[in-house]
Structures are given as structure tokens and as C-alpha cells.
Design a protein around this motif. Structure first.
Motif, PDB file in Angstrom:
ATOM      1  N   UNK A   1       3.249   7.008  -4.571  1.00 59.62           N
ATOM      2  CA  UNK A   1       2.718   5.977  -5.463  1.00 59.62           C
ATOM      3  C   UNK A   1       1.717   5.097  -4.722  1.00 59.62           C
ATOM      4  N   UNK A   2       0.600   4.863  -5.343  1.00 64.66           N
ATOM      5  CA  UNK A   2      -0.429   4.018  -4.751  1.00 64.66           C
ATOM      6  C   UNK A   2      -1.507   4.788  -4.009  1.00 64.66           C
ATOM      7  N   UNK A   3      -1.339   6.108  -3.905  1.00 64.82           N
ATOM      8  CA  UNK A   3      -2.346   6.924  -3.220  1.00 64.82           C
ATOM      9  C   UNK A   3      -3.186   7.698  -4.231  1.00 64.82           C
ATOM     10  N   UNK A   4      -4.402   7.985  -3.837  1.00 64.86           N
ATOM     11  CA  UNK A   4      -5.277   8.891  -4.571  1.00 64.86           C
ATOM     12  C   UNK A   4      -5.831   9.890  -3.559  1.00 64.86           C
ATOM     13  N   UNK A   5      -6.200  11.051  -4.057  1.00 65.36           N
ATOM     14  CA  UNK A   5      -6.723  12.111  -3.191  1.00 65.36           C
ATOM     15  C   UNK A   5      -8.107  12.537  -3.643  1.00 65.36           C
ATOM     16  N   UNK A   6      -8.983  12.775  -2.689  1.00 63.61           N
ATOM     17  CA  UNK A   6     -10.213  13.503  -2.950  1.00 63.61           C
ATOM     18  C   UNK A   6      -9.845  14.962  -2.696  1.00 63.61           C
TER      19      UNK A   6
ATOM     20  N   UNK B   1     -11.564   4.128  -6.330  1.00 68.03           N
ATOM     21  CA  UNK B   1     -10.192   4.104  -5.808  1.00 68.03           C
ATOM     22  C   UNK B   1      -9.699   2.687  -5.538  1.00 68.03           C
ATOM     23  N   UNK B   2     -10.415   1.693  -5.988  1.00 67.28           N
ATOM     24  CA  UNK B   2     -10.058   0.301  -5.673  1.00 67.28           C
ATOM     25  C   UNK B   2      -8.649  -0.080  -6.134  1.00 67.28           C
ATOM     26  N   UNK B   3      -8.134   0.554  -7.182  1.00 66.49           N
ATOM     27  CA  UNK B   3      -6.803   0.187  -7.680  1.00 66.49           C
ATOM     28  C   UNK B   3      -5.682   0.849  -6.881  1.00 66.49           C
ATOM     29  N   UNK B   4      -6.039   1.698  -5.912  1.00 66.99           N
ATOM     30  CA  UNK B   4      -5.038   2.384  -5.105  1.00 66.99           C
ATOM     31  C   UNK B   4      -4.874   1.697  -3.749  1.00 66.99           C
ATOM     32  N   UNK B   5      -3.781   2.016  -3.064  1.00 62.99           N
ATOM     33  CA  UNK B   5      -3.555   1.490  -1.718  1.00 62.99           C
ATOM     34  C   UNK B   5      -4.322   2.300  -0.675  1.00 62.99           C
TER      35      UNK B   5
END
Length: 148
Positions: free
Chosen positions: A66-71, A97-101
Motif C-alpha cells: 500500500x502506498x507504492x506505485x510501479x513503472x 505519482x504524487x499521491x503515493x509514498x
């Protein structure tokens, strides 16, 4: 002039061509690109140069952390490399991705150009994972902490 926008269905063939040119047999199949368009349409972006799709990025939220995004993929056609498209796509992915950690991605250890680009934007090495894709297919896992 370079522009980045959400992919449209008509762009998917070109995205697949760029994916295949960049990653060969390790690239995503065309059906995955279509499904990515259906599932993460706001994360599948194309870069256009002179009116033609010349690069793309696929960015998705992580369901594992939770809180991560991936390219998941970032590629520029060979004919358009060196024109700043990769940088523009990466900058757009970071902005989105600003809303992610954290924003994570992987890169082949031998791809020093991409690794240097990612480092210049603040990505740091999380780990080198052996056999990430298959035996002998190691990857560097990089992360960028998103600061609010």
C-alpha cells in the motif's frame, strides 16, 4: 515538440511495436498492452514527437504494498532516442505519482544509460534481485520516495 497524453486505443499497436523493439522477447505481449489500457488507462501514457507516438510509460498502483506505485515499462523508439522523450515520460510518471509514498521500477544492471537517468531523478537502489524474470535475468529494483 514533445507532448505526453493518455494513450488511446488507436495508439496500442504503436505502443506494442515500441515495447517489442525495446525489450524483444522480454517485452509485454500485445494482449497485455490492451489489458493495461483497459485496467489502467490513466497510467498508460504516450509521448508524441512530430505527431507520431514515439514512446510510452505504464505506471500502476501496487496491490502488494500500500502506498507504492510501479513503472512497469518505459520505452522510446530507437529512432526517437536522445530527444528527451524518456525524460519527459519519467517526469510525467513522477508527477502522476504524487499521491503515493514511493515510485518503484526495475532496470537491467547492464542498462547503464537508464540507470543513470533514474539516479539523476533521485531513484535509489533498493536491491539487486537475481533471476528476477528468469535464470540469469537479474534486475535492479529502484525507488523514489515521494515527498509531499
Amino acid at each position: 515538440m514533445v507532448s505526453v497524453r493518455a494513450a488511446e486505443k488507436i495508439d496500442l499497436k504503436k505502443v506494442y511495436e515500441i515495447e517489442t523493439e525495446a525489450f524483444g522477447t522480454h517485452g509485454y505481449p500485445s494482449f497485455f498492452i490492451r489489458q493495461a489500457f483497459d485496467c489502467w488507462s490513466d497510467g498508460l501514457l504516450v509521448a508524441k514527437k512530430a505527431g507520431e507516438v514515439a514512446g510510452y510509460v505504464l505506471q500502476v498502483p501496487s496491490s502488494a504494498t500500500k502506498g507504492d506505485a510501479w513503472v512497469l515499462s518505459l520505452a522510446v523508439s530507437k529512432s526517437a532516442q536522445g530527444c528527451g522523450l524518456g525524460k519527459k515520460l519519467l517526469e510525467t510518471a513522477i508527477e502522476n505519482a504524487k499521491q503515493y509514498k514511493r515510485l518503484l521500477l526495475t532496470v537491467c544492471p547492464k542498462n547503464t544509460g537508464a540507470y543513470t537517468l533514474y539516479q539523476s531523478y533521485g531513484f535509489y537502489l533498493v536491491e539487486e534481485e537475481q533471476d528476477y524474470f528468469d535464470i540469469g535475468e537479474d534486475r535492479l529494483v529502484l525507488a523514489l520516495d515521494m515527498v509531499e
